[in-house]
Design a protein around this motif. Structure first.
Motif, PDB file in Angstrom:
ATOM      1  N   PRO A  36       0.836  -1.205   0.000  1.00  0.00           N
ATOM      2  CA  PRO A  36       0.000   0.000   0.000  1.00  0.00           C
ATOM      3  C   PRO A  36       0.872   1.257   0.000  1.00  0.00           C
ATOM      4  N   SER A  37       0.451   2.266  -0.755  1.00  0.00           N
ATOM      5  CA  SER A  37       1.247   3.492  -0.847  1.00  0.00           C
ATOM      6  C   SER A  37       0.330   4.708  -0.893  1.00  0.00           C
ATOM      7  N   ARG A  38       0.943   5.863  -0.727  1.00  0.00           N
ATOM      8  CA  ARG A  38       0.199   7.125  -0.852  1.00  0.00           C
ATOM      9  C   ARG A  38       1.057   8.103  -1.641  1.00  0.00           C
ATOM     10  N   LYS A  39       0.387   9.052  -2.248  1.00  0.00           N
ATOM     11  CA  LYS A  39       1.067  10.046  -3.066  1.00  0.00           C
ATOM     12  C   LYS A  39       1.493  11.220  -2.185  1.00  0.00           C
ATOM     13  N   THR A  40       2.750  11.631  -2.316  1.00  0.00           N
ATOM     14  CA  THR A  40       3.255  12.765  -1.543  1.00  0.00           C
ATOM     15  C   THR A  40       2.926  14.070  -2.257  1.00  0.00           C
ATOM     16  N   ARG A  41       3.225  15.170  -1.629  1.00  0.00           N
ATOM     17  CA  ARG A  41       2.974  16.486  -2.238  1.00  0.00           C
ATOM     18  C   ARG A  41       3.748  16.690  -3.530  1.00  0.00           C
ATOM     19  N   THR A  42       4.879  15.994  -3.647  1.00  0.00           N
ATOM     20  CA  THR A  42       5.704  16.135  -4.846  1.00  0.00           C
ATOM     21  C   THR A  42       5.264  15.193  -5.965  1.00  0.00           C
ATOM     22  N   GLY A  43       4.233  14.388  -5.701  1.00  0.00           N
ATOM     23  CA  GLY A  43       3.733  13.470  -6.713  1.00  0.00           C
ATOM     24  C   GLY A  43       4.376  12.099  -6.685  1.00  0.00           C
ATOM     25  N   GLU A  44       5.300  11.925  -5.768  1.00  0.00           N
ATOM     26  CA  GLU A  44       5.989  10.644  -5.620  1.00  0.00           C
ATOM     27  C   GLU A  44       5.136   9.715  -4.748  1.00  0.00           C
ATOM     28  N   PHE A  45       5.204   8.404  -5.013  1.00  0.00           N
ATOM     29  CA  PHE A  45       4.479   7.437  -4.192  1.00  0.00           C
ATOM     30  C   PHE A  45       5.422   6.825  -3.168  1.00  0.00           C
ATOM     31  N   LYS A  46       4.958   6.751  -1.925  1.00  0.00           N
ATOM     32  CA  LYS A  46       5.732   6.157  -0.823  1.00  0.00           C
ATOM     33  C   LYS A  46       4.915   5.032  -0.207  1.00  0.00           C
ATOM     34  N   ASP A  47       5.558   3.902   0.055  1.00  0.00           N
ATOM     35  CA  ASP A  47       4.870   2.795   0.715  1.00  0.00           C
ATOM     36  C   ASP A  47       4.448   3.206   2.119  1.00  0.00           C
ATOM     37  N   VAL A  48       3.232   2.822   2.481  1.00  0.00           N
ATOM     38  CA  VAL A  48       2.709   3.105   3.813  1.00  0.00           C
ATOM     39  C   VAL A  48       3.269   2.095   4.812  1.00  0.00           C
ATOM     40  N   CYS A  49       3.346   0.850   4.391  1.00  0.00           N
ATOM     41  CA  CYS A  49       3.948  -0.205   5.209  1.00  0.00           C
ATOM     42  C   CYS A  49       4.667  -1.152   4.266  1.00  0.00           C
ATOM     43  N   PHE A  50       5.665  -1.828   4.796  1.00  0.00           N
ATOM     44  CA  PHE A  50       6.447  -2.721   3.946  1.00  0.00           C
ATOM     45  C   PHE A  50       7.286  -3.642   4.813  1.00  0.00           C
ATOM     46  N   PRO A  51       7.604  -4.825   4.289  1.00  0.00           N
ATOM     47  CA  PRO A  51       8.472  -5.738   5.039  1.00  0.00           C
ATOM     48  C   PRO A  51       9.912  -5.238   5.013  1.00  0.00           C
ATOM     49  N   VAL A  52      10.583  -5.355   6.130  1.00  0.00           N
ATOM     50  CA  VAL A  52      11.968  -4.904   6.233  1.00  0.00           C
ATOM     51  C   VAL A  52      12.925  -5.992   5.748  1.00  0.00           C
ATOM     52  N   LYS A  53      12.550  -7.246   5.991  1.00  0.00           N
ATOM     53  CA  LYS A  53      13.424  -8.358   5.624  1.00  0.00           C
ATOM     54  C   LYS A  53      12.977  -8.979   4.303  1.00  0.00           C
ATOM     55  N   LYS A  54      13.963  -9.364   3.499  1.00  0.00           N
ATOM     56  CA  LYS A  54      13.719  -9.981   2.199  1.00  0.00           C
ATOM     57  C   LYS A  54      12.864 -11.242   2.329  1.00  0.00           C
ATOM     58  N   GLU A  55      13.142 -12.052   3.343  1.00  0.00           N
ATOM     59  CA  GLU A  55      12.401 -13.295   3.542  1.00  0.00           C
ATOM     60  C   GLU A  55      10.914 -13.042   3.788  1.00  0.00           C
ATOM     61  N   VAL A  56      10.617 -11.984   4.527  1.00  0.00           N
ATOM     62  CA  VAL A  56       9.224 -11.646   4.820  1.00  0.00           C
ATOM     63  C   VAL A  56       8.526 -11.171   3.547  1.00  0.00           C
ATOM     64  N   ARG A  57       9.207 -10.366   2.749  1.00  0.00           N
ATOM     65  CA  ARG A  57       8.635  -9.911   1.473  1.00  0.00           C
ATOM     66  C   ARG A  57       8.321 -11.108   0.578  1.00  0.00           C
ATOM     67  N   GLU A  58       9.251 -12.041   0.506  1.00  0.00           N
ATOM     68  CA  GLU A  58       9.045 -13.236  -0.316  1.00  0.00           C
ATOM     69  C   GLU A  58       7.860 -14.052   0.188  1.00  0.00           C
ATOM     70  N   GLU A  59       7.721 -14.159   1.501  1.00  0.00           N
ATOM     71  CA  GLU A  59       6.604 -14.891   2.094  1.00  0.00           C
ATOM     72  C   GLU A  59       5.267 -14.202   1.783  1.00  0.00           C
ATOM     73  N   LEU A  60       5.240 -12.878   1.916  1.00  0.00           N
ATOM     74  CA  LEU A  60       4.031 -12.117   1.580  1.00  0.00           C
ATOM     75  C   LEU A  60       3.680 -12.284   0.108  1.00  0.00           C
ATOM     76  N   GLU A  61       4.684 -12.147  -0.750  1.00  0.00           N
ATOM     77  CA  GLU A  61       4.456 -12.254  -2.185  1.00  0.00           C
ATOM     78  C   GLU A  61       3.921 -13.639  -2.553  1.00  0.00           C
TER      79      GLU A  61
END
Length: 89
Positions: free
Chosen positions: A50-75
């Motif tokens: 999940p992400s949101r748009k900043t004032r500059t038009g850039e998208f930033k993740d609202v939450c995200f896994p810190v560890k690669k293994e967790v990202r892989e598990e989520l994916e």
């Protein structure tokens, strides 16, 4: 590592879109993450947190896994649920 207790996927029906689905996961029956996107990229399917748009038009993740293994598990959990949902349709 994570105890993903539920995964829900809603298919996006737009033929010309790279966005294929929106997912939610529940961790330990007590924490939910909504608006995980399933994207069809150049190298295949992947998830975008999940992400949101900043004032500059850039998208930033609202939450995200810190560890690669967790990202892989989520994916894996989200893409498996996506595949299962497609089979059901």
């Amino acid at each position: 590592m994570l105890n993903i207790t539920d995964t829900k996927v809603r298919i996006v029906k737009k033929d010309d879109s790279k966005l294929k689905a929106i997912a939610s996961i529940i961790v330990d029956d007590c924490f939910v993450i909504h608006d995980i996107k399933v994207i069809d990229g150049e190298k295949g399917l992947f998830i975008a947190m999940p992400s949101r748009k900043t004032r500059t038009g850039e998208f930033k993740d609202v939450c995200f896994p810190v560890k690669k293994e967790v990202r892989e598990e989520l994916e894996k959990a989200v893409l498996d649920a996506y595949s299962k949902k497609l089979e059901e349709m």
